[in-house]
Design an enzyme around this catalytic site. Structure first.
Site, short mmCIF file in Angstrom:
data_model
loop_
_atom_site.label_atom_id
_atom_site.label_comp_id
_atom_site.label_asym_id
_atom_site.label_seq_id
_atom_site.Cartn_x
_atom_site.Cartn_y
_atom_site.Cartn_z
N SER A 125 -12.35 -2.41 2.99
CA SER A 125 -11.05 -1.82 3.11
C SER A 125 -11.07 -1.02 4.17
O SER A 125 -12.03 -0.74 4.78
CB SER A 125 -10.62 -1.12 1.69
OG SER A 125 -9.54 -0.15 1.89
N SER A 126 -9.84 -0.84 4.46
CA SER A 126 -9.60 0.26 5.66
C SER A 126 -8.88 1.26 4.98
O SER A 126 -8.58 2.38 5.96
CB SER A 126 -8.60 -0.40 6.97
OG SER A 126 -9.29 -1.43 7.19
N ASP A 146 -8.63 -9.24 2.37
CA ASP A 146 -9.38 -8.09 2.98
C ASP A 146 -11.11 -8.64 3.08
O ASP A 146 -11.69 -8.02 3.75
CB ASP A 146 -9.65 -6.91 2.01
CG ASP A 146 -8.38 -5.95 2.31
OD1 ASP A 146 -7.69 -6.31 3.40
OD2 ASP A 146 -7.95 -5.32 1.56
N THR A 168 0.75 -1.31 0.04
CA THR A 168 0.04 0.00 -0.12
C THR A 168 0.73 1.29 -0.14
O THR A 168 1.68 1.32 0.55
CB THR A 168 -0.90 -0.12 1.26
OG1 THR A 168 -1.65 -1.40 1.28
CG2 THR A 168 -1.91 1.13 1.30
N GLU A 209 -5.73 -8.72 -2.46
CA GLU A 209 -6.85 -8.46 -1.79
C GLU A 209 -7.92 -9.13 -1.10
O GLU A 209 -8.59 -8.81 -0.69
CB GLU A 209 -7.43 -7.39 -2.61
CG GLU A 209 -6.69 -5.96 -2.99
CD GLU A 209 -6.08 -5.00 -1.70
OE1 GLU A 209 -6.82 -5.04 -0.85
OE2 GLU A 209 -5.17 -4.39 -2.04
N GLY A 220 -1.17 0.74 6.08
CA GLY A 220 -0.85 0.30 7.33
C GLY A 220 -2.04 -0.75 7.78
O GLY A 220 -2.17 -1.00 8.99
N GLY A 221 -2.81 -1.10 6.49
CA GLY A 221 -3.71 -2.07 7.00
C GLY A 221 -4.90 -1.66 7.86
O GLY A 221 -5.45 -0.59 7.75
N ASN A 240 -2.04 -4.80 -1.08
CA ASN A 240 -2.26 -5.55 0.29
C ASN A 240 -0.93 -5.97 0.46
O ASN A 240 -0.18 -5.14 1.24
CB ASN A 240 -3.29 -6.67 0.21
CG ASN A 240 -4.03 -6.87 1.63
OD1 ASN A 240 -3.94 -5.98 2.08
ND2 ASN A 240 -4.46 -7.95 1.91
O1 DON Z 1 -7.62 -2.15 1.87
C1 DON Z 1 -6.99 -2.41 2.75
O2 DON Z 1 -7.65 -2.25 3.89
C2 DON Z 1 -5.83 -3.12 2.84
N1 DON Z 1 -5.48 -3.98 1.61
C3 DON Z 1 -4.69 -2.19 2.98
C4 DON Z 1 -3.48 -2.83 3.20
C5 DON Z 1 -2.19 -2.12 3.56
O3 DON Z 1 -2.30 -0.91 4.20
C6 DON Z 1 -0.82 -2.71 3.40
N2 DON Z 1 0.25 -1.95 4.03
N3 DON Z 1 0.99 -1.65 4.97
#
Ligand code: DON
Length: 347
Positions: free
Chosen positions: A227-228, A198, A156, A195, A247-248, A176
């Site tokens: 998603s976040s 998710d 990300t 993804e 940051g997920g 992801n």
């Molecule tokens: O959409 C989302 O929530 C995740 N795919 C985000 C993943 C992410 O931020 C990975 N990074 N460190």
């Protein structure tokens, strides 16, 4: 790029990707790609203490979780409370907003009801009823509005941009995990994402970020995963902020802490450098960066019933542009966590 969307999702290029994925055990079909469309959706708009927040709507949970957590906090005069109590309230607000995420959020095209109620002060007031100013709430006591599951049946990057005309853009893009699925269909040069993580693959089963979900975010044909990602604009008399981060699951709490910092008069630099802590309802602990709490604060919050887990790495890579209306001044700041560090050290 020259031939646009069609040249990627249809024709010989699409065929090449599908063949290679299938030859390597994947289940893609050409139809999957042919029918894929980018959809534009309305952002979620809300206000907190006189600032406007504009953040993504479903299928990102960012706007709803951020706004709902801030609505819960709006019931308290945070600046009159001790720093420890402020942190307790932030954690408890996050617990409740992420609980709503786990239970109710998913691709809006597959949902019967809107979740607009999460933006109302009256719902936040209801959520505050179970919030004890002195104790962490036991997750088990949060009532399911609807039973989530009744047996059978049923890397990300964020960037912020402004041009000389004042046009602004907040973009977070995700494949992801690192290197996505670590697979490039032969001859295409296209790195495929993962993804699918998710989605909620099974009721109550954790994904890579420890998030759980139920039917609203179950895997279904043609559905988009929850998603976040929270690319966001903040606006007030002070000016505006363009912000976001990878940051997920922790993206939303990072944006919330940065928003509170701006409200308290902080600038772009202090917003990106602020030590971070996070609670996402499940797992039921506060994940924190070492500098986020004094040990006496942890003792106090533990005695209130919170469980703490120190993160073995810092999290986020926030990018911010602020515009100070009074002085007509632009400031930019990049997260110090993203500089001169290998990817293993920052997540
Ligand atoms: O959409 C989302 O929530 C995740 N795919 C985000 C993943 C992410 O931020 C990975 N990074 N460190």
């Amino acid at each position: 790029m020259k031939d646009g969307h069609r040249s990627f999702y249809t024709g010989s290029f699409a065929k090449k990707m599908v063949e290679s994925v299938q030859n390597n055990g994947g289940i893609w079909s050409e139809e999957d790609l042919n029918r894929y469309k980018v959809l534009e959706r309305e952002p979620v708009r809300s206000t907190y203490k006189g600032i406007s927040i504009i953040a993504p709507g479903l299928p990102s949970s960012g706007g709803l979780v951020l706004s709902n957590a801030l609505n819960i906090l709006a019931g308290y005069e945070l600046d009159k409370l001790s720093p420890t109590t402020q942190k307790h309230l932030i954690i408890e607000s996050l617990r409740r907003a992420y609980y709503e995420r786990a239970l109710k959020m998913g691709d809006p095209d597959f949902m019967d009801n809107t979740l607009e109620f999460l933006l109302t002060p009256s719902y936040a007031a209801k959520q505050r009823e179970s919030l004890n100013i002195n104790y962490a709430t036991d997750n088990q006591t949060l009532e399911f509005a609807d039973p989530p599951y009744q047996g059978q049946g049923n890397d990300t990057t964020h960037f912020a941009v402004i041009d000389k005309f004042g046009n602004r853009v907040a973009v977070t893009q995700s494949i992801n995990f690192w290197f996505g699925s670590a697979f490039v269909p032969k001859g295409t040069g296209v790195l495929l994402n993962n993804e699918m993580d998710d989605f909620s693959i099974k009721p109550g089963t954790e994904n890579g970020y420890g998030l759980i979900g139920y039917d609203a975010n179950a895997v279904e044909p043609r559905k988009r995963m929850l998603s976040s990602m929270t690319p966001t604009f903040l606006e007030s008399d002070r000016g505006f902020v363009i912000l976001g981060t990878p940051g997920g699951s922790r993206i939303i709490s990072m944006i919330l802490l940065a928003t509170l910092e701006w409200i308290n008069g902080g600038d772009a630099k202090s917003m990106v450098s602020l030590p971070r802590f996070h609670h996402q309802y499940h797992p039921d602990y506060v994940l924190y960066e070492e500098e986020a709490f004094m040990s006496s604060e942890i003792d106090e919050l533990e005695s209130m019933g919170h469980i703490f887990k120190k993160s073995n790495r810092q999290f986020g890579n926030m990018q911010i542009i602020t515009w100070d209306q009074e002085n007509n001044k632009i400031e930019v700041a990049s997260d110090p966590r993203g500089k001169e560090k290998s990817r293993e050290e920052v997540y």
